[in-house]
Design a protein around this motif. Structure first.
Motif, PDB file in Angstrom:
ATOM      1  N   ASP A 110     -26.153  33.360  17.869  1.00  0.00           N
ATOM      2  CA  ASP A 110     -24.689  33.276  17.967  1.00  0.00           C
ATOM      3  C   ASP A 110     -24.152  31.964  17.418  1.00  0.00           C
ATOM      4  O   ASP A 110     -23.225  31.375  17.972  1.00  0.00           O
ATOM      5  N   CYS A 111     -24.733  31.521  16.342  1.00  0.00           N
ATOM      6  CA  CYS A 111     -24.270  30.303  15.681  1.00  0.00           C
ATOM      7  C   CYS A 111     -23.103  30.674  14.766  1.00  0.00           C
ATOM      8  O   CYS A 111     -23.293  31.363  13.757  1.00  0.00           O
ATOM      9  N   PHE A 112     -21.893  30.231  15.117  1.00  0.00           N
ATOM     10  CA  PHE A 112     -20.720  30.523  14.303  1.00  0.00           C
ATOM     11  C   PHE A 112     -20.664  29.498  13.176  1.00  0.00           C
ATOM     12  O   PHE A 112     -19.944  28.500  13.226  1.00  0.00           O
ATOM     13  N   ASP A 113     -21.432  29.764  12.147  1.00  0.00           N
ATOM     14  CA  ASP A 113     -21.555  28.844  11.029  1.00  0.00           C
ATOM     15  C   ASP A 113     -22.155  29.602   9.853  1.00  0.00           C
ATOM     16  O   ASP A 113     -23.006  30.489  10.059  1.00  0.00           O
ATOM     17  N   PRO A 114     -21.752  29.289   8.621  1.00  0.00           N
ATOM     18  CA  PRO A 114     -22.349  29.966   7.462  1.00  0.00           C
ATOM     19  C   PRO A 114     -23.863  29.844   7.380  1.00  0.00           C
ATOM     20  O   PRO A 114     -24.516  30.674   6.747  1.00  0.00           O
ATOM     21  N   ARG A 115     -24.454  28.838   8.032  1.00  0.00           N
ATOM     22  CA  ARG A 115     -25.907  28.701   8.013  1.00  0.00           C
ATOM     23  C   ARG A 115     -26.598  29.874   8.693  1.00  0.00           C
ATOM     24  O   ARG A 115     -27.800  30.092   8.488  1.00  0.00           O
ATOM     25  N   ALA A 116     -25.857  30.644   9.490  1.00  0.00           N
ATOM     26  CA  ALA A 116     -26.424  31.836  10.124  1.00  0.00           C
ATOM     27  C   ALA A 116     -26.489  33.026   9.170  1.00  0.00           C
ATOM     28  O   ALA A 116     -27.136  34.025   9.484  1.00  0.00           O
ATOM     29  N   ASN A 117     -25.820  32.922   8.011  1.00  0.00           N
ATOM     30  CA  ASN A 117     -25.944  33.978   7.005  1.00  0.00           C
ATOM     31  C   ASN A 117     -27.395  34.051   6.534  1.00  0.00           C
ATOM     32  O   ASN A 117     -28.001  33.019   6.246  1.00  0.00           O
ATOM     33  N   THR A 118     -27.934  35.227   6.448  1.00  0.00           N
ATOM     34  CA  THR A 118     -29.353  35.372   6.119  1.00  0.00           C
ATOM     35  C   THR A 118     -29.757  34.562   4.893  1.00  0.00           C
ATOM     36  O   THR A 118     -30.796  33.902   4.891  1.00  0.00           O
ATOM     37  N   PHE A 119     -28.931  34.587   3.871  1.00  0.00           N
ATOM     38  CA  PHE A 119     -29.305  33.945   2.609  1.00  0.00           C
ATOM     39  C   PHE A 119     -28.496  32.680   2.322  1.00  0.00           C
ATOM     40  O   PHE A 119     -28.307  32.316   1.155  1.00  0.00           O
ATOM     41  N   ASP A 120     -28.029  31.999   3.370  1.00  0.00           N
ATOM     42  CA  ASP A 120     -27.345  30.724   3.137  1.00  0.00           C
ATOM     43  C   ASP A 120     -28.301  29.799   2.373  1.00  0.00           C
ATOM     44  O   ASP A 120     -29.473  29.646   2.752  1.00  0.00           O
ATOM     45  N   PRO A 121     -27.842  29.168   1.284  1.00  0.00           N
ATOM     46  CA  PRO A 121     -28.748  28.378   0.436  1.00  0.00           C
ATOM     47  C   PRO A 121     -29.361  27.168   1.126  1.00  0.00           C
ATOM     48  O   PRO A 121     -30.365  26.622   0.638  1.00  0.00           O
ATOM     49  N   ARG A 122     -28.800  26.758   2.254  1.00  0.00           N
ATOM     50  CA  ARG A 122     -29.370  25.612   2.972  1.00  0.00           C
ATOM     51  C   ARG A 122     -30.589  25.998   3.813  1.00  0.00           C
ATOM     52  O   ARG A 122     -31.282  25.127   4.347  1.00  0.00           O
ATOM     53  N   ILE A 123     -30.815  27.297   3.958  1.00  0.00           N
ATOM     54  CA  ILE A 123     -31.965  27.777   4.728  1.00  0.00           C
ATOM     55  C   ILE A 123     -33.066  28.160   3.741  1.00  0.00           C
ATOM     56  O   ILE A 123     -32.884  29.043   2.890  1.00  0.00           O
ATOM     57  N   ALA A 124     -34.188  27.493   3.833  1.00  0.00           N
ATOM     58  CA  ALA A 124     -35.283  27.719   2.890  1.00  0.00           C
ATOM     59  C   ALA A 124     -36.617  27.586   3.623  1.00  0.00           C
ATOM     60  O   ALA A 124     -36.659  27.372   4.838  1.00  0.00           O
ATOM     61  N   GLY A 125     -37.695  27.713   2.888  1.00  0.00           N
ATOM     62  CA  GLY A 125     -39.022  27.498   3.460  1.00  0.00           C
ATOM     63  C   GLY A 125     -39.326  28.456   4.587  1.00  0.00           C
ATOM     64  O   GLY A 125     -39.008  29.653   4.541  1.00  0.00           O
ATOM     65  N   ARG A 126     -39.969  27.947   5.629  1.00  0.00           N
ATOM     66  CA  ARG A 126     -40.413  28.784   6.733  1.00  0.00           C
ATOM     67  C   ARG A 126     -39.269  29.496   7.454  1.00  0.00           C
ATOM     68  O   ARG A 126     -39.380  30.696   7.751  1.00  0.00           O
ATOM     69  N   PRO A 127     -38.132  28.837   7.761  1.00  0.00           N
ATOM     70  CA  PRO A 127     -37.048  29.571   8.421  1.00  0.00           C
ATOM     71  C   PRO A 127     -36.569  30.780   7.612  1.00  0.00           C
ATOM     72  O   PRO A 127     -36.316  31.850   8.179  1.00  0.00           O
ATOM     73  N   LEU A 128     -36.446  30.625   6.295  1.00  0.00           N
ATOM     74  CA  LEU A 128     -36.022  31.766   5.476  1.00  0.00           C
ATOM     75  C   LEU A 128     -37.088  32.855   5.496  1.00  0.00           C
ATOM     76  O   LEU A 128     -36.776  34.047   5.621  1.00  0.00           O
ATOM     77  N   ALA A 129     -38.355  32.471   5.395  1.00  0.00           N
ATOM     78  CA  ALA A 129     -39.441  33.461   5.447  1.00  0.00           C
ATOM     79  C   ALA A 129     -39.413  34.217   6.775  1.00  0.00           C
ATOM     80  O   ALA A 129     -39.647  35.436   6.818  1.00  0.00           O
ATOM     81  N   ASN A 130     -39.123  33.512   7.863  1.00  0.00           N
ATOM     82  CA  ASN A 130     -39.040  34.165   9.172  1.00  0.00           C
ATOM     83  C   ASN A 130     -37.884  35.164   9.226  1.00  0.00           C
ATOM     84  O   ASN A 130     -38.019  36.267   9.770  1.00  0.00           O
ATOM     85  N   ARG A 131     -36.742  34.775   8.673  1.00  0.00           N
ATOM     86  CA  ARG A 131     -35.613  35.697   8.636  1.00  0.00           C
ATOM     87  C   ARG A 131     -35.948  36.954   7.839  1.00  0.00           C
ATOM     88  O   ARG A 131     -35.610  38.072   8.247  1.00  0.00           O
ATOM     89  N   LEU A 132     -36.603  36.769   6.723  1.00  0.00           N
ATOM     90  CA  LEU A 132     -36.931  37.909   5.883  1.00  0.00           C
ATOM     91  C   LEU A 132     -37.980  38.807   6.536  1.00  0.00           C
ATOM     92  O   LEU A 132     -37.971  40.030   6.350  1.00  0.00           O
ATOM     93  N   GLN A 133     -38.884  38.201   7.307  1.00  0.00           N
ATOM     94  CA  GLN A 133     -39.862  38.998   8.040  1.00  0.00           C
ATOM     95  C   GLN A 133     -39.159  39.924   9.028  1.00  0.00           C
ATOM     96  O   GLN A 133     -39.476  41.126   9.122  1.00  0.00           O
ATOM     97  N   LEU A 134     -38.184  39.388   9.754  1.00  0.00           N
ATOM     98  CA  LEU A 134     -37.411  40.200  10.692  1.00  0.00           C
ATOM     99  C   LEU A 134     -36.595  41.249   9.944  1.00  0.00           C
ATOM    100  O   LEU A 134     -36.600  42.434  10.305  1.00  0.00           O
ATOM    101  N   ARG A 135     -35.928  40.834   8.906  1.00  0.00           N
ATOM    102  CA  ARG A 135     -35.085  41.740   8.113  1.00  0.00           C
ATOM    103  C   ARG A 135     -35.905  42.895   7.543  1.00  0.00           C
ATOM    104  O   ARG A 135     -35.514  44.067   7.659  1.00  0.00           O
ATOM    105  N   ASP A 136     -37.035  42.592   6.944  1.00  0.00           N
ATOM    106  CA  ASP A 136     -37.858  43.631   6.321  1.00  0.00           C
ATOM    107  C   ASP A 136     -38.384  44.625   7.343  1.00  0.00           C
ATOM    108  O   ASP A 136     -38.414  45.845   7.100  1.00  0.00           O
ATOM    109  N   ALA A 137     -38.795  44.119   8.508  1.00  0.00           N
ATOM    110  CA  ALA A 137     -39.328  45.003   9.550  1.00  0.00           C
ATOM    111  C   ALA A 137     -38.245  45.938  10.080  1.00  0.00           C
ATOM    112  O   ALA A 137     -38.496  47.131  10.309  1.00  0.00           O
TER     113      ALA A 137
END
Length: 260
Positions: free
Chosen positions: A194-221
């Motif tokens: 519930d982070c009201f911030d653009p950084r919570a967007n799945t593909f926000d460019p500031r999110i990279a590396g392991r956090p992005l990989a974790n998001r994609l793991q959840l998304r893909d599943a």
């Protein structure tokens, strides 16, 4: 059968009152709604709106018990996701499932109260509260009220202990480094829930590396199991072909609401 008739009657009343598709003040759910924990007790629960650790800062109207109530088709899809994760030493953790309309109304009333900024430091540190509706963070309707939308994350097993939130404790930004945020036992998703911030967007460019990989793991599943994504919130998914696409229910989140 009696409970089902009560729900149908409430829908009819709402239509006659000029609010088609909204079921008001139901006391029970249709038989298609179930308690996820009874079907798959391996899925972890952290139902935030029953607690004070949410953007409202207090328990939310309609959450009588910390349950994940969802439609039967959504339960079956979540079981598929959970089975795949457990083979990799992981588990789903539910933050929110079915959400009664009275809870959505509570959120809207909170957003309209511009003097209430109790939780700003954690949940919307860079967002002006006057823009919460315009920015899409708060709405007068929620897909959660249809019963097939869920907010969730992934936890590594065995799940690390998670200390309770203490109301009034110092708050840390939801997008601070994971070592500084509230110690949620989820894998690092780049922001808290519930982070009201653009950084919570799945593909926000500031999110990279392991956090992005974790998001994609959840998304893909979730996508593989039949859910569609809402990429403005990495935690938010809705079942494709949901059984109640046009009805917004209002029975409380409680065992007594369920037929079985």
């Amino acid at each position: 059968m009696k409970r089902r008739l009560l729900v149908l009657a409430a829908v009819v009343v709402s239509v006659l009152a000029g609010a088609p598709g909204v079921a008001h003040a139901e006391v029970a759910a249709p038989a298609d709604f179930v308690n996820l924990a009874k079907v798959d007790p391996t899925i972890l629960m952290d139902i935030r709106y029953k607690t004070a650790h949410n953007f409202v800062g207090r328990p939310v109207n309609g959450y009588v018990e910390p349950l994940c109530i969802v439609t039967r088709p959504a339960v079956q899809a979540l079981k598929v996701v959970q089975a795949g994760l457990r083979r990799r030493g992981l588990s789903l953790k539910m933050y929110d499932c079915y959400r009664p309309q009275r809870a959505v109304d509570h959120f809207a009333a909170w957003a309209e109260d511009l003097g209430d900024t109790l939780t700003k430091a954690e949940f919307y540190p860079d967002v002006d509260k006057t823009t919460l509706f315009e920015d899409g963070y708060i709405s007068y309707r929620s897909g959660h009220s249809r019963g097939s939308t869920v907010d969730l994350t992934i936890v590594r097993l065995p799940a690390a202990p998670q200390r309770p939130y203490v109301p009034g404790e110092p708050l840390v930004s939801c997008y601070a480094p994971v070592s500084r945020r509230f110690p949620d036992n989820t894998i690092d998703m780049g922001t808290g829930y519930d982070c009201f911030d653009p950084r919570a967007n799945t593909f926000d460019p500031r999110i990279a590396g392991r956090p992005l990989a974790n998001r994609l793991q959840l998304r893909d599943a979730m996508v593989a199991a039949g859910f569609r994504v809402y990429d403005l919130e990495w935690w938010h998914f809705t079942l494709v072909g949901e059984p109640f696409p046009d009805t917004y229910f209002d029975f409380p989140v409680a065992r007594r609401s369920l037929v079985c």
